[in-house]
Write a protein that holds these residues in place. Structure first.
Motif, PDB file in Angstrom:
ATOM      1  N   PHE A 229       1.189  -0.929   0.019  1.00 20.51           N
ATOM      2  CA  PHE A 229      -0.022  -0.090  -0.141  1.00 20.51           C
ATOM      3  C   PHE A 229       1.013   0.899   0.012  1.00 20.51           C
ATOM      4  CE2 PHE A 229      -3.474  -2.806   1.693  1.00 20.51           C
ATOM      5  CZ  PHE A 229      -4.415  -3.063   1.037  1.00 20.51           C
ATOM      6  N   VAL A 230       2.011   1.331   0.650  1.00 15.12           N
ATOM      7  CA  VAL A 230       2.947   2.469   1.264  1.00 15.12           C
ATOM      8  C   VAL A 230       3.940   2.807  -0.035  1.00 15.12           C
ATOM      9  CG1 VAL A 230       4.293   3.533   1.756  1.00 15.12           C
ATOM     10  CG2 VAL A 230       3.178   2.821   3.267  1.00 15.12           C
ATOM     11  N   TYR A 231       3.842   1.583  -0.875  1.00 21.63           N
ATOM     12  CA  TYR A 231       4.722   1.763  -2.311  1.00 21.63           C
ATOM     13  C   TYR A 231       3.604   2.167  -3.679  1.00 21.63           C
ATOM     14  CZ  TYR A 231       6.645  -0.329  -6.588  1.00 21.63           C
ATOM     15  OH  TYR A 231       7.261   0.352  -8.451  1.00 21.63           O
ATOM     16  N   ARG A 232       2.506   2.073  -3.366  1.00 20.00           N
ATOM     17  CA  ARG A 232       1.738   2.010  -4.432  1.00 20.00           C
ATOM     18  C   ARG A 232       0.479   3.356  -4.065  1.00 20.00           C
ATOM     19  NH1 ARG A 232      -3.342  -1.777  -6.836  1.00 20.00           N
ATOM     20  NH2 ARG A 232      -4.037  -0.156  -8.792  1.00 20.00           N
ATOM     21  N   TYR A 233       0.637   3.841  -3.203  1.00 20.42           N
ATOM     22  CA  TYR A 233      -0.501   5.097  -2.449  1.00 20.42           C
ATOM     23  C   TYR A 233       0.416   6.454  -2.313  1.00 20.42           C
ATOM     24  CZ  TYR A 233      -4.264   2.426  -3.510  1.00 20.42           C
ATOM     25  OH  TYR A 233      -4.847   1.724  -4.354  1.00 20.42           O
ATOM     26  N   VAL A 234       2.186   6.361  -1.889  1.00 18.35           N
ATOM     27  CA  VAL A 234       2.344   7.478  -1.566  1.00 18.35           C
ATOM     28  C   VAL A 234       3.134   8.037  -2.393  1.00 18.35           C
ATOM     29  CG1 VAL A 234       4.408   8.364   0.467  1.00 18.35           C
ATOM     30  CG2 VAL A 234       2.137   5.964   1.013  1.00 18.35           C
ATOM     31  N   ALA A 235       3.910   7.737  -2.839  1.00 19.15           N
ATOM     32  CA  ALA A 235       5.313   8.650  -4.358  1.00 19.15           C
ATOM     33  C   ALA A 235       4.542   9.510  -4.373  1.00 19.15           C
ATOM     34  CB  ALA A 235       6.060   7.671  -3.832  1.00 19.15           C
ATOM     35  N   ASN A 236       2.982   8.898  -5.058  1.00 15.57           N
ATOM     36  CA  ASN A 236       3.014   9.457  -6.173  1.00 15.57           C
ATOM     37  C   ASN A 236       1.832  10.930  -5.555  1.00 15.57           C
ATOM     38  OD1 ASN A 236       1.008   7.761  -5.376  1.00 15.57           O
ATOM     39  ND2 ASN A 236       0.238   7.605  -7.358  1.00 15.57           N
ATOM     40  N   SER A 237       2.284  11.222  -4.157  1.00 16.23           N
ATOM     41  CA  SER A 237       0.764  12.707  -3.525  1.00 16.23           C
ATOM     42  C   SER A 237       1.222  13.562  -3.856  1.00 16.23           C
ATOM     43  CB  SER A 237       1.808  12.566  -2.211  1.00 16.23           C
ATOM     44  OG  SER A 237       1.005  10.792  -2.016  1.00 16.23           O
ATOM     45  N   PRO A 238       0.534  14.946  -4.405  1.00 23.30           N
ATOM     46  CA  PRO A 238       0.717  15.963  -4.842  1.00 23.30           C
ATOM     47  C   PRO A 238       1.981  16.777  -4.125  1.00 23.30           C
ATOM     48  CG  PRO A 238      -1.766  15.891  -3.706  1.00 23.30           C
ATOM     49  CD  PRO A 238      -0.509  14.234  -3.819  1.00 23.30           C
ATOM     50  N   ASP A 239       1.886  16.574  -2.742  1.00 24.23           N
ATOM     51  CA  ASP A 239       2.200  17.283  -2.044  1.00 24.23           C
ATOM     52  C   ASP A 239       2.516  16.372  -0.010  1.00 24.23           C
ATOM     53  OD1 ASP A 239      -0.616  17.271  -0.140  1.00 24.23           O
ATOM     54  OD2 ASP A 239      -1.105  18.879  -1.245  1.00 24.23           O
ATOM     55  N   PHE A 240       3.140  17.215   0.872  1.00 25.49           N
ATOM     56  CA  PHE A 240       3.566  16.589   1.938  1.00 25.49           C
ATOM     57  C   PHE A 240       1.927  16.316   2.867  1.00 25.49           C
ATOM     58  CE2 PHE A 240       7.655  16.767   0.296  1.00 25.49           C
ATOM     59  CZ  PHE A 240       8.610  16.151   1.200  1.00 25.49           C
ATOM     60  N   TYR A 241       1.313  16.724   2.186  1.00 31.05           N
ATOM     61  CA  TYR A 241       0.104  16.757   3.391  1.00 31.05           C
ATOM     62  C   TYR A 241      -0.649  15.318   2.630  1.00 31.05           C
ATOM     63  CZ  TYR A 241      -4.467  17.569   5.409  1.00 31.05           C
ATOM     64  OH  TYR A 241      -5.734  17.197   5.904  1.00 31.05           O
ATOM     65  N   GLU A 242      -0.410  15.447   2.190  1.00 35.58           N
ATOM     66  CA  GLU A 242      -1.353  13.641   1.533  1.00 35.58           C
ATOM     67  C   GLU A 242      -0.167  12.506   1.475  1.00 35.58           C
ATOM     68  OE1 GLU A 242      -3.976  11.947  -2.746  1.00 35.58           O
ATOM     69  OE2 GLU A 242      -4.334  14.825  -1.758  1.00 35.58           O
ATOM     70  N   VAL A 243       0.672  13.252   1.455  1.00 35.79           N
ATOM     71  CA  VAL A 243       1.367  12.207   2.353  1.00 35.79           C
ATOM     72  C   VAL A 243       1.020  11.031   2.787  1.00 35.79           C
ATOM     73  CG1 VAL A 243       4.272  11.352   3.116  1.00 35.79           C
ATOM     74  CG2 VAL A 243       3.484  12.692   0.743  1.00 35.79           C
ATOM     75  N   ALA A 244       0.582  12.011   4.191  1.00 36.99           N
ATOM     76  CA  ALA A 244       0.115  12.041   5.354  1.00 36.99           C
ATOM     77  C   ALA A 244      -0.760  10.836   5.307  1.00 36.99           C
ATOM     78  CB  ALA A 244       0.497  13.019   6.330  1.00 36.99           C
ATOM     79  N   VAL A 245      -1.634  11.607   5.005  1.00 42.21           N
ATOM     80  CA  VAL A 245      -2.790  11.160   4.018  1.00 42.21           C
ATOM     81  C   VAL A 245      -3.134   9.171   3.610  1.00 42.21           C
ATOM     82  CG1 VAL A 245      -5.870  11.441   3.323  1.00 42.21           C
ATOM     83  CG2 VAL A 245      -4.890  12.896   4.041  1.00 42.21           C
ATOM     84  N   ARG A 246      -2.085   9.656   2.632  1.00 39.44           N
ATOM     85  CA  ARG A 246      -2.078   8.129   1.846  1.00 39.44           C
ATOM     86  C   ARG A 246      -1.042   6.672   2.563  1.00 39.44           C
ATOM     87  NH1 ARG A 246      -1.874   9.348  -4.490  1.00 39.44           N
ATOM     88  NH2 ARG A 246      -3.059  10.182  -4.773  1.00 39.44           N
ATOM     89  N   ALA A 247      -0.570   7.273   3.867  1.00 35.27           N
ATOM     90  CA  ALA A 247       0.296   6.783   4.510  1.00 35.27           C
ATOM     91  C   ALA A 247      -0.837   5.910   5.476  1.00 35.27           C
ATOM     92  CB  ALA A 247       1.109   7.568   5.184  1.00 35.27           C
ATOM     93  N   ALA A 248      -1.910   6.978   6.255  1.00 37.17           N
ATOM     94  CA  ALA A 248      -2.767   6.385   6.895  1.00 37.17           C
ATOM     95  C   ALA A 248      -3.804   5.642   6.205  1.00 37.17           C
ATOM     96  CB  ALA A 248      -3.675   7.908   7.416  1.00 37.17           C
ATOM     97  N   PHE A 249      -4.135   5.625   4.341  1.00 35.35           N
ATOM     98  CA  PHE A 249      -5.239   4.623   4.033  1.00 35.35           C
ATOM     99  C   PHE A 249      -4.331   3.610   4.468  1.00 35.35           C
ATOM    100  CE2 PHE A 249      -5.441   2.515   0.150  1.00 35.35           C
ATOM    101  CZ  PHE A 249      -6.914   3.142   0.263  1.00 35.35           C
ATOM    102  N   SER A 250      -2.680   3.483   3.796  1.00 35.49           N
ATOM    103  CA  SER A 250      -1.928   2.494   3.968  1.00 35.49           C
ATOM    104  C   SER A 250      -2.527   1.296   4.980  1.00 35.49           C
ATOM    105  CB  SER A 250      -0.564   2.556   3.765  1.00 35.49           C
ATOM    106  OG  SER A 250      -0.261   3.257   2.493  1.00 35.49           O
ATOM    107  N   ALA A 251      -2.100   2.474   6.385  1.00 40.67           N
ATOM    108  CA  ALA A 251      -1.952   2.004   7.622  1.00 40.67           C
ATOM    109  C   ALA A 251      -3.773   1.011   7.692  1.00 40.67           C
ATOM    110  CB  ALA A 251      -1.442   2.108   8.756  1.00 40.67           C
ATOM    111  N   LEU A 252      -4.415   2.114   7.603  1.00 38.03           N
ATOM    112  CA  LEU A 252      -5.934   2.016   7.614  1.00 38.03           C
ATOM    113  C   LEU A 252      -6.135   0.503   7.234  1.00 38.03           C
ATOM    114  CD1 LEU A 252      -9.045   2.484   8.978  1.00 38.03           C
ATOM    115  CD2 LEU A 252      -9.537   3.663   6.901  1.00 38.03           C
ATOM    116  N   SER A 253      -5.741   0.313   5.837  1.00 39.42           N
ATOM    117  CA  SER A 253      -6.082  -0.480   4.696  1.00 39.42           C
ATOM    118  C   SER A 253      -6.001  -2.351   5.472  1.00 39.42           C
ATOM    119  CB  SER A 253      -5.657  -0.471   3.337  1.00 39.42           C
ATOM    120  OG  SER A 253      -6.176   0.795   2.601  1.00 39.42           O
TER     121      SER A 253
END
Length: 302
Positions: A229-253
């Motif tokens: 999940f982290v590999y798939r979603y985090v690096a293509n975040s548009p900014d560091f705020y969404e990095v946090a949201v996508r990391a949280a999505f990964s943990a939630l999943s």
């Protein structure tokens, strides 16, 4: 081109697939492939013409049981048989592979919605490496790679690793109960009524202690999920705020998949690797492959 070390192990299992990607999905046709299909003559050309919606968004017209009209009785593709696999539309040729175009690289992977891909990802015993990764000065990619390294630090329990991964993004999961998350998931768009039955198990009593003992020798399955999940979603975040949201999505999943596994264990007294593969496939199909559902969960996390 960058890809996980397990990427080259994937190949389509065709007619052996229990959950065929040619059933239940509306299959869009890219313009290049559509132009080719218009040139095909004979009986195959007639079938193509009659089986395609020729409106603004070209797609195959699904048949009985929501089957692709070119999925034959052996669950094989008549387009491949008659025209060659090089003439599949892009979505068919690429699935379940995904592609993220990032600064200085293109990252590839295989998605959990395919049972064969899920089995490969979950079977990996060693920490996954990224093949072909060049040096980078991109801050988001560097942070994402630190998150993966944190998740792979097997000296620590996985729940601690996940908390540390989130702390790298200065983020904590919202304080919601499992029932609240189940309600949020139940409100989303769905493909399969069996998903509702899975989510309903989250509202009952769950033997987490018993499940923890049962699954203790298979904890790498959850590490691989977290890294996926982290590999798939985090690096293509548009900014560091969404990095946090996508990391949280990964943990939630990972947390939801773990809880669903515990719920199935509580109900059945067992939870096999095959059941894990199916659970992850279903989660991915229901959540990951609906952009609307993914972004709805992002909203629940902020």
């Amino acid at each position: 081109m960058v890809f996980p070390s397990y990427y080259s192990k994937f190949s389509c299992i065709g007619g052996k697939c229990k959950h065929n990607c040619c059933i239940g999905w509306e299959i869009d046709i890219d313009s290049t492939t559509y132009s080719y299909y218009k040139t095909v003559g004979g009986e195959m050309g007639k079938r193509l013409d009659e089986s395609i919606s020729h409106g603004a968004e070209k797609h195959f017209i699904l048949g009985d049981g929501e089957r692709c009209p070119f999925l034959n009785s052996d669950n094989l593709c008549d387009i491949i048989i008659n025209c060659g696999k090089e003439h599949l539309c892009d979505i068919c040729a690429e699935h379940p592979r995904f592609k993220n175009e990032l600064p200085g690289r293109v990252e590839m992977g295989i998605g959990l919605a395919c049972e064969a891909a899920a089995r490969i990802i979950l079977s990996e015993k060693e920490p996954v490496t990224l093949v072909g990764a060049p040096k980078t000065d991109d801050g988001i990619i560097i942070l994402r790679d630190r998150m993966i390294a944190t998740l792979q630090n097997r000296v620590e329990p996985l729940d601690v690793r996940i908390e540390k991964m989130l702390s790298l993004a200065n983020f904590k999961l919202p304080e919601k109960s499992l029932s609240e998350w189940a309600a949020a998931l139940s409100s989303l768009e769905r493909l399969d009524k069996e998903w509702d039955e899975c989510l309903a198990l989250l509202k009952g009593k769950i033997d987490f202690e018993g499940f923890k003992k049962h699954i203790c020798t298979r904890i790498t399955e959850y590490e691989q999920l977290a890294v996926y999940f982290v590999y798939r979603y985090v690096a293509n975040s548009p900014d560091f705020y969404e990095v946090a949201v996508r990391a949280a999505f990964s943990a939630l999943s990972v947390g939801i998949i773990y809880a669903l596994g515990a719920a199935q264990f509580t109900k059945n007294g067992d939870f096999s690797f095959d059941e894990q593969v199916e659970l992850c496939r279903m989660f991915s199909s229901e959540i990951e492959y609906s952009e609307e559902n993914v972004y709805s969960l992002y909203d629940e996390l902020v």
